[in-house]
Design an enzyme around this catalytic site. Structure first.
Site, PDB file in Angstrom:
ATOM      1  CB  SER A 138      16.679  34.228  24.896  1.00 17.06           C
ATOM      2  OG  SER A 138      16.854  35.512  25.442  1.00 17.06           O
ATOM      3  CE1 TYR A 151      11.161  34.033  25.910  1.00 18.24           C
ATOM      4  CE2 TYR A 151      12.889  35.362  26.916  1.00 18.24           C
ATOM      5  CZ  TYR A 151      12.312  34.793  25.796  1.00 18.24           C
ATOM      6  OH  TYR A 151      12.896  34.994  24.559  1.00 18.24           O
TER       7      TYR A 151
HETATM    8  N1  NAP Z   1      12.591  39.961  20.485  1.00 21.82           N
HETATM    9  C1  NAP Z   1      13.563  39.718  21.345  1.00 21.82           C
HETATM   10  O1  NAP Z   1      14.094  40.636  22.021  1.00 21.82           O
HETATM   11  C2  NAP Z   1      14.074  38.313  21.517  1.00 21.82           C
HETATM   12  C3  NAP Z   1      15.272  38.133  22.205  1.00 21.82           C
HETATM   13  C4  NAP Z   1      15.774  36.849  22.383  1.00 21.82           C
HETATM   14  C5  NAP Z   1      15.059  35.768  21.889  1.00 21.82           C
HETATM   15  N2  NAP Z   1      13.886  35.972  21.219  1.00 21.82           N
HETATM   16  C6  NAP Z   1      13.192  34.792  20.734  1.00 21.82           C
HETATM   17  O2  NAP Z   1      13.060  34.892  19.334  1.00 21.82           O
HETATM   18  C7  NAP Z   1      11.909  34.167  18.920  1.00 21.82           C
HETATM   19  C8  NAP Z   1      11.079  35.020  17.970  1.00 21.82           C
HETATM   20  O3  NAP Z   1      10.652  36.165  18.686  1.00 21.82           O
HETATM   21  P1  NAP Z   1      10.278  37.552  17.987  1.00 21.82           P
HETATM   22  O4  NAP Z   1      10.912  38.605  18.781  1.00 21.82           O
HETATM   23  O5  NAP Z   1      10.495  37.478  16.532  1.00 21.82           O
HETATM   24  O6  NAP Z   1       8.712  37.619  18.325  1.00 21.82           O
HETATM   25  P2  NAP Z   1       7.389  37.872  17.449  1.00 21.82           P
HETATM   26  O7  NAP Z   1       7.601  38.886  16.401  1.00 21.82           O
HETATM   27  O8  NAP Z   1       6.306  38.086  18.466  1.00 21.82           O
HETATM   28  O9  NAP Z   1       7.181  36.478  16.739  1.00 21.82           O
HETATM   29  C9  NAP Z   1       6.775  35.341  17.409  1.00 21.82           C
HETATM   30  C10 NAP Z   1       5.982  34.501  16.434  1.00 21.82           C
HETATM   31  O10 NAP Z   1       5.651  33.263  17.055  1.00 21.82           O
HETATM   32  C11 NAP Z   1       4.344  32.909  16.650  1.00 21.82           C
HETATM   33  N3  NAP Z   1       3.795  32.056  17.707  1.00 21.82           N
HETATM   34  C12 NAP Z   1       3.688  32.323  19.020  1.00 21.82           C
HETATM   35  N4  NAP Z   1       3.107  31.295  19.660  1.00 21.82           N
HETATM   36  C13 NAP Z   1       2.835  30.360  18.719  1.00 21.82           C
HETATM   37  C14 NAP Z   1       2.226  29.089  18.751  1.00 21.82           C
HETATM   38  N5  NAP Z   1       1.750  28.574  19.887  1.00 21.82           N
HETATM   39  N6  NAP Z   1       2.110  28.389  17.594  1.00 21.82           N
HETATM   40  C15 NAP Z   1       2.579  28.904  16.430  1.00 21.82           C
HETATM   41  N7  NAP Z   1       3.171  30.106  16.336  1.00 21.82           N
HETATM   42  C16 NAP Z   1       3.291  30.829  17.474  1.00 21.82           C
HETATM   43  C17 NAP Z   1       3.585  34.242  16.511  1.00 21.82           C
HETATM   44  O11 NAP Z   1       2.566  34.178  15.541  1.00 21.82           O
HETATM   45  P3  NAP Z   1       1.003  33.933  15.928  1.00 21.82           P
HETATM   46  O12 NAP Z   1       0.695  34.878  17.044  1.00 21.82           O
HETATM   47  O13 NAP Z   1       0.259  34.207  14.663  1.00 21.82           O
HETATM   48  O14 NAP Z   1       0.912  32.503  16.330  1.00 21.82           O
HETATM   49  C18 NAP Z   1       4.687  35.164  16.003  1.00 21.82           C
HETATM   50  O15 NAP Z   1       4.686  35.237  14.584  1.00 21.82           O
HETATM   51  C19 NAP Z   1      11.204  33.720  20.191  1.00 21.82           C
HETATM   52  O16 NAP Z   1      11.521  32.383  20.490  1.00 21.82           O
HETATM   53  C20 NAP Z   1      11.774  34.637  21.254  1.00 21.82           C
HETATM   54  O17 NAP Z   1      11.756  34.024  22.525  1.00 21.82           O
HETATM   55  C21 NAP Z   1      13.384  37.216  21.026  1.00 21.82           C
END
Ligand code: NAP
Length: 245
Positions: A138, A151
């Site tokens: 991130s 985080y």
């Molecule tokens: N959105 C942002 O602004 C942003 C910015 C920078 C970085 N990121 C990073 O990008 C990545 C994806 O984030 P996103 O924004 O796409 O979030 P998201 O839509 O909430 O997706 C996260 C996914 O991770 C799965 N997950 C969470 N804990 C898990 C576990 N213990 N085992 C297996 N699956 C798990 C969830 O599915 P289940 O709940 O079904 O397990 C969900 O499908 C993350 O690493 C986040 O830190 C996001």
């Protein structure tokens, strides 16, 4: 690297950035999306070609062992592991009172789980002529975000880990190590901090990953991350102040 005819595992592939990566890389690859919620995974995969689902909690050792066996027996190998699933708490480090437990949960998902998954799948990746690990960190891995204190710590640790893993694997293996560094992205994950209104589309992040893989760009700094990254190296205090204003 070549981005067709691979078998690719995406943790957290059932929603957000992971799902957009699955869409961008199918149908010319076999994609395995992993998450804890089976119904969510099945709904995400329903209309996509070559996308398969495996339910697993990446923080649970026996789930990861089962995931490994299933990938090995059903798919016969793996070319790309994308450590994308993440967990974050929005709070103030100065007065929360539960920072230790929040940090433990965040590090378990964001740092320890990718290490275990990479270690577990490395033997399969090493069997390929060309293979990759992608760690999704991130923008806050460079400059901590005030609303996401521990985080940010976990993503900084993942960034450090990714650099060294890349360096060591480049010596005598065909496993390339990439880091995808999104800024604020419009997903459920960031809703609490205004991501739905102010974040970039998750599909932009997926497109940058595809380009980064194709062109062997090992640190893929998406959108505003590039600006913050350059400010960081120009002067840490300046970057911190700009980012947290
Ligand atoms: N959105 C942002 O602004 C942003 C910015 C920078 C970085 N990121 C990073 O990008 C990545 C994806 O984030 P996103 O924004 O796409 O979030 P998201 O839509 O909430 O997706 C996260 C996914 O991770 C799965 N997950 C969470 N804990 C898990 C576990 N213990 N085992 C297996 N699956 C798990 C969830 O599915 P289940 O709940 O079904 O397990 C969900 O499908 C993350 O690493 C986040 O830190 C996001």
């Amino acid at each position: 690297m070549n981005i067709t005819n691979n078998t690719i595992l995406i943790t957290g592939g059932g929603s957000g950035i992971g799902l957009e990566i699955a869409k961008a890389l199918s149908p010319s690859n076999k994609i395995i999306i992993v998450g804890r919620n089976k119904e969510k995974l099945d709904a995400a995969a329903k209309d996509l070609e070559n996308v398969f689902t495996i339910q697993a909690d990446i923080t649970n050792e026996s789930d990861v062992n089962r995931l490994f066996e299933e990938v090995k027996t059903t798919f016969g190998g793996l070319n790309i592991l994308i450590n994308n699933a993440g967990n974050a708490y929005v709070y103030n480090i100065a007065n929360d009172g539960n920072a230790h437990n929040k940090a433990l949960a965040e590090f378990t998902t964001n740092y320890f789980a990718p290490i275990r998954l990479s270690e577990k799948f490395l033997p399969l990746l090493k069997e390929q002529n060309e293979a990759a690990i992608v760690n999704v960190s991130s923008i806050v891995g460079f400059v901590p975000g005030s609303h996401l204190p521990t985080y940010s710590d976990s993503k900084a640790a993942l960034h450090s880990h990714t650099q060294l893993l890349r360096y060591e694997l480049a010596k005598d293996t065909n496993v390339k190590v990439f880091e995808l560094m999104p800024p604020l992205v419009a997903t459920d994950f960031s809703a609490e901090i205004g991501g739905k209104e102010n974040g970039i589309p998750a599909s932009d992040v997926a497109n940058d990953l595809v380009k980064g893989l194709q062109e062997n760009i090992y640190e893929i700094r998406v959108g505003n991350t590039e600006v913050v990254y350059n400010n960081f190296f120009a002067g840490t205090q300046g970057a911190f102040a700009t980012f947290n204003n």
